[in-house]
Every structure is written in structure tokens, then in C-alpha cells.
Write a protein that holds these residues in place. Structure first.
Motif, short mmCIF file in Angstrom:
data_model
loop_
_atom_site.label_atom_id
_atom_site.label_comp_id
_atom_site.label_asym_id
_atom_site.label_seq_id
_atom_site.Cartn_x
_atom_site.Cartn_y
_atom_site.Cartn_z
N ARG A 163 -6.85 14.34 -3.97
CA ARG A 163 -7.13 12.91 -3.76
C ARG A 163 -7.58 12.66 -2.32
O ARG A 163 -8.51 11.89 -2.08
N GLN A 167 0.20 7.06 -7.76
CA GLN A 167 0.18 5.72 -7.19
C GLN A 167 0.77 4.72 -8.18
O GLN A 167 1.60 3.87 -7.80
N GLN A 168 0.37 4.79 -9.42
CA GLN A 168 0.89 3.87 -10.42
C GLN A 168 2.38 4.08 -10.64
O GLN A 168 3.14 3.11 -10.82
N ALA A 215 0.66 8.69 -2.92
CA ALA A 215 -0.26 9.48 -3.74
C ALA A 215 -1.14 10.37 -2.87
O ALA A 215 -1.41 11.53 -3.21
N LEU A 216 -1.59 9.87 -1.73
CA LEU A 216 -2.41 10.68 -0.83
C LEU A 216 -1.62 11.85 -0.25
O LEU A 216 -2.16 12.95 -0.07
N GLU A 222 4.11 2.25 -7.92
CA GLU A 222 3.85 0.81 -7.94
C GLU A 222 4.72 0.08 -8.95
O GLU A 222 4.95 -1.13 -8.80
N ASP A 281 -0.54 9.66 -12.72
CA ASP A 281 -1.06 8.82 -11.65
C ASP A 281 0.11 8.46 -10.72
O ASP A 281 0.90 7.57 -11.01
N ALA A 312 0.81 -1.23 0.00
CA ALA A 312 0.00 0.00 0.00
C ALA A 312 0.84 1.26 0.00
O ALA A 312 0.28 2.36 -0.07
N TYR A 313 2.16 1.15 0.10
CA TYR A 313 2.98 2.37 0.17
C TYR A 313 2.73 3.33 -1.00
O TYR A 313 2.65 4.55 -0.79
N PRO A 314 2.61 2.86 -2.24
CA PRO A 314 2.33 3.81 -3.32
C PRO A 314 1.02 4.57 -3.13
O PRO A 314 0.91 5.74 -3.50
N GLN A 315 0.01 3.91 -2.56
CA GLN A 315 -1.26 4.58 -2.30
C GLN A 315 -1.07 5.70 -1.27
O GLN A 315 -1.63 6.80 -1.42
#
Length: 549
Positions: A403, A471-472, A396-397, A475, A469, A390-393
Motif C-alpha cells: 500500500r 483501514q476498514q 493500514a500504511l 474504522e 481491508d 485518519a488513524y485507520p489509514q
């Protein structure tokens, strides 16, 4: 080893003040070197990093990836398994919230991480943890040995024998080949094992030993400093997850009296409210941030909660039982002889749950309110708050306020009134992301060869393709170089290598050992001579590295 050149990348190396500076990196024999002199120098391989974001390899300073409790969780959660198919020379395994050993190494590498530290290993489990580390590829690894409820140590503290307590810590770290010292619910696990109760204050008296959590925290932190361990005492405070626990957290920090401490998964220790009235549950992050900002002896990692499946896995037996009763979920508990315990409970964090939503917001508050990113490290307390995947999520936040606001609008009404997240406009920069995921955890751990890209650093480098993006982007790294070897090549995992086990070797007075041996042989079913990880155990193809302060 071949000479590798990473050319024309946008380098983010906060330890050396490089903030997107376009330049080259050279790596030889697994180490970053200064640019070679002479126009005729030719690299054996050149990675064209034009337009790519270049950072040191990621460092996860708090996770749970090996040991008895991790294996128990793997066994008790068959419904959580996700197959990881074998391909080429790579091993098969399982994913889910508690991946198998080989899969753990591959998945961390796939995120651009090159080092990870298991945060809670009882001394009795150390031998097996080293075996599991051998089967966890690519990553450099270490662990913190649990001592906050160790009966021999508690006896020395109760007797006021600080010298013997300090020597015991030094001996146990050496014997287990541990990297540092972990304290989990100091004294509280021992109380739970004796009576089924726990401690609610750092001044509660622990029966039989007649000492308090305050004394345990202060004396272990003092011993860790006197031993010169590279990492501070790693602390899981009393009352984890309980409304109103922020007061206990603040008192615990004040009890340190200037000694170093790293407070783990701080999100779970930052709650206001009344334990008996859930409607009063709220955030008290601002006042805790204010205290830590004024006290440089304290650092934290977050323990971010993300929505979805997780596995509560803790050396805090009382907490495991509490979660079992609260959630009605299946539960595993283990009493480790004279040392510690553990509790394991499957959990799903739900977006519609007010409590879970507020935990999510409180974690983000910590990142965004902390003025100095060098004092805070990214973590999900894997797999407690979420998987490390979940680190990329989280990134992004942190980098995109819109977001966060969109997420807040989807959460239960009233969340904004219970925390400050909705009022925070800060957005992290790429340099700040490099700090909290790489440079800061390396510095907190005392790893002088990691978390930066200057000459002498380990040749651990991650290259990302910028994307809208975010998060992407995080990832899917384009390249990962680990110890000078290309592990991810144009987004594909192409190589596996062992990785090192990192441990500390503090000095201690060996005259203390006979007294320890006598006590162990009297109290343990396992004889003293077979207790730890001796020199004859480690070789067997393992590469280990001793890290001194």
C-alpha cells in the motif's frame, strides 16, 4: 455495576505479553478483574468475541479538542462544517477538521478510543476547557498547560530562581487542574509578540529576559522531573516546519541533560535543507531516530500528515503567521495576556505538492525506522496534519508495504531520493499497532490504569472484526467497552456517558503563592483571585480524577 465477560477473543495486550492469545476478559465496577473463582459465576452479559481482535481502548496523547484556539477555528471555518444529526438521546453537532464537543466524543468512540489529551491550553483558558470537557462525552480527558512563554516563569528563570520557578509550575498545574506541562517554541512566541520576529537557534537571546530557549527547555524539564509529574515535559521545538530544523531538534534534545521530555509532532521537526532553498528540503529522520534510540529520557509522537483538508492550529503565533504568508490563506492570531498566543490557518495537503508529499513520507519513516515502538505514539497533531479520523489509514500504511509503495508511485518524482521510505520493508504487526495507539501513549503519560488489560486496568476495551481491508477494519470496531459499559454494540453507538477529567496534583511550597499573587495583581487585567480553576468550579456534575506518579 453488572459483571461483563468478553469471551474467546484474540487478546493483544503488549504490556502483559499477550500477542493474539485467545482468552476471556472480566470487567466489574468499570475495572478489569482476574477471572472469578467458582464454576457457578455467571456474567450479567457475555460478548462472544470469537475470532475478534481485542485491544485496550485507544489513547490519543496529542490532539487539540478544546479551548480558545479550537473554538476560534470552529468559528472561522464555516465551509468546513459537516452536520452530525441528532438521533435518539445523542446530541447533534458538526464534524469537519474541527468537530464540535459532542461530535468529538462520538467520533473518537467510533474509532475505539477512550482517552484523549489536549496538548496546548494556556492557564487563562483552563476554566473554559473544563467546561468543554464536560460536553465531550465518553472520553477520559486531560490537558497540558502552556508555560514556555509565560512571563512570570521567564522572569524567575532570568533571575536564576529555580526554586520559585519550580514552585510556580507546581502551583499553576494545581490551579488549572492540568495533567502536564507544555512548552511551545520556548521564548519564540514572546519574541514574536514583542517584535514580530522569532528565534532561529536555541541559543538566541530573548530580549527583556536575557535568557535563551536552551535555558527554558532545560529548567522546565528539570522542574517537571522534580515535581514528579506523571508525564514528561511536552515539547514543541523551535523552528517547526522550517527546512533544516532537524539540527535545532537534535540540539534541543541534547540540551535536556538527561531530563525527561516528550517531543510532540516530531515529523514537523525532522527536516534537512536550506530554509531559503526549497529544492534542498529532505528528511533527516534516520539520525534523529539514532539519537532517541540511545537516550531513553526522550519519547515522541509523530504528527503524521495525510492528504486532504486540515486546520493548522498552534500555540506558536509566529508559525501561524508564517503559514498565512506562505499559503495566502485566511489567518487568525491571538495574544494571550502575559502567557502565550495562537495562530490558525486552514490548509489542504496536496498529493501533487512535493513538500506535502515529503512530509507524508517523513512521518511514516518515523514509525518504521524507530526500533522500539514503546518510544513512539501515533498522532496527526489533530487537526494540524489531519483529523484523528485518519488513524485507520495510517495503520493500514504501516501494516502493508504494498500500500505504501503504491502511494509512493503516485507522488512527485524525486521523493524517493529525499527520504528512505521506499527502501523500508518493515510491516507493523497487530501487537505493534496496539503499542503505538494504546500501550505506549498510556505509559508515556504515566497512566497505570490505561493501555493494558490486566487486573486493575480501566475497563476500556475495543473489539475489531479482522478484515482484508485493514483501514476498514480499524474504522469500524464491532464493540467498544468504556469503563465497563458497552458503548458500541455490534458496530452501533448505543450509549453516552460523561467520561472523567484527569489531572495531576504535584506538591509545591505554598509559601511561594503570595509573591505570585502580588505579581499577577500588578501585571494582569484579570485579578489573581479569579485566575484559575478553583475547587468551587469543578463539581457541577463533573467526574474528575487526580493521577499521581
Amino acid at each position: 455495576m453488572p459483571l461483563l465477560k468478553i469471551a474467546n477473543g484474540r487478546i493483544y495486550d503488549p504490556a502483559h505479553g499477550r500477542d493474539g492469545v485467545v482468552g476471556d476478559l472480566w470487567i466489574r465496577d468499570g475495572i478489569v478483574i482476574a477471572p472469578p473463582a467458582g464454576a457457578d459465576v455467571r456474567a450479567d452479559r457475555v460478548i462472544d468475541a470469537t475470532g475478534l481482535v481485542v485491544m485496550p481502548g485507544g489513547v490519543d496523547m496529542h490532539c487539540h479538542i478544546a479551548g480558545s484556539k479550537v473554538n476560534a477555528a470552529r468559528k472561522m471555518r464555516p465551509e468546513d462544517k459537516q452536520p452530525f444529526a441528532r438521533h435518539g438521546a445523542f446530541r447533534s453537532g458538526t464534524g469537519g477538521t474541527v468537530p464540535s464537543t459532542f461530535t468529538t466524543g462520538y467520533l473518537y468512540a467510533g474509532l475505539g478510543y477512550t482517552a484523549a489529551f489536549d496538548a496546548a491550553v494556556p492557564p487563562l483558558s483552563a476554566r473554559h476547557v473544563h467546561e468543554e470537557f464536560h460536553d465531550t462525552p465518553i472520553l477520559d480527558k486531560g490537558f497540558f498547560v502552556m508555560l514556555g512563554n509565560n512571563q512570570y516563569l521567564l522572569q524567575q528563570l532570568a533571575a536564576g530562581d529555580h526554586r520559585q520557578a519550580c514552585n510556580y509550575l507546581g502551583w499553576i498545574v494545581n490551579t488549572a487542574r492540568a495533567y502536564g506541562v507544555k512548552v511551545v517554541n520556548p521564548g519564540g512566541v514572546e519574541v514574536w509578540k514583542q517584535s514580530g520576529g522569532s528565534v532561529r537557534s536555541i541559543d538566541d537571546v530573548i530580549p527583556e529576559f536575557n535568557i535563551t530557549p536552551r535555558q527554558i527547555v532545560r529548567e522546565i524539564a528539570r522542574s517537571v522531573d522534580e515535581l514528579g509529574l506523571p508525564h514528561a515535559m511536552h515539547l514543541h521545538c523551535t523552528n517547526l516546519g522550517v527546512p533544516g530544523n532537524a539540527s535545532t531538534t537534535l540540539e534541543t534534545m541534547q540540551a535536556l541533560e538527561g531530563h525527561r521530555a516528550h517531543l510532540a509532532h516530531i515529523q514537523f521537526h525532522s527536516y534537512g535543507g536550506d530554509p531559503d532553498d526549497q529544492s534542498t528540503f529532505c528528511s533527516r529522520v534516520p539520525e534523529l531516530v539514532e539519537y532517541i534510540s540511545a537516550h531513553p529520557n526522550v519519547s515522541v509522537d509523530v504528527g503524521q500528515v495525510l492528504f486532504g483538508p486540515a486546520t493548522a492550529m498552534t500555540g506558536d503565533s509566529a508559525l501561524g503567521y508564517y503559514l498565512h504568508k506562505l499559503l495566502g490563506a485566511k489567518w487568525y492570531s491571538c495574544d494571550l495576556e502575559m502567557e502565550a498566543g495562537c495562530g490558525i490557518v486552514p490548509i489542504v495537503y496536496k498529493q501533487k505538492s512535493f513538500v506535502h508529499a515529503l512530509q507524508w513520507a517523513i512521518g511514516l519513516e518515523w514509525y518504521l525506522l524507530m526500533p522500539d515502538p514503546w518510544r513512539i505514539a501515533m498522532s496527526t497533531d489533530h487537526p494540524n496534519g489531519a483529523s484523528f479520523l485518519a488513524y485507520p489509514q495510517i495503520i493500514a500504511l504501516l501494516m502493508d508495504r504494498n500500500r505504501r509503495d503504491e502511494m509512493l508511485q503516485q507522488l512527485p518524482a524525486g521523493i524517493r531520493e529525499k527520504c528512505t521510505l521506499g527502501d523500508i520493508t518493515r510491516e507493523y504487526t497487530l501487537s505493534e499497532i496496539a503499542i503505538i495507539t494504546r500501550a505506549a501513549p498510556a505509559r508515556m503519560l504515566g497512566l497505570t490504569q490505561k493501555g493494558h488489560l490486566g487486573p486493575g486496568a480501566d475497563g476500556d476495551v475495543t473489539l475489531y472484526q479482522p478484515q482484508t481491508d485493514l483501514q476498514q477494519m480499524f474504522e469500524l470496531p464491532r464493540y467498544l467497552v468504556c469503563g465497563g459499559e458497552v458503548i458500541l454494540d455490534d458496530g452501533e453507538l448505543v450509549k453516552e456517558q460523561p467520561g472523567r477529567t484527569l489531572y495531576s496534583a504535584p506538591g509545591f511550597d505554598e509559601a511561594c503563592v503570595p509573591a505570585i499573587a502580588d505579581w499577577f495583581n500588578e501585571h494582569y487585567s484579570l485579578r489573581f483571585g479569579n485566575y484559575g480553576v478553583d475547587d468551587n468550579f469543578l463539581p457541577h456534575g463533573r467526574e474528575v480524577a487526580c493521577v499521581q506518579k
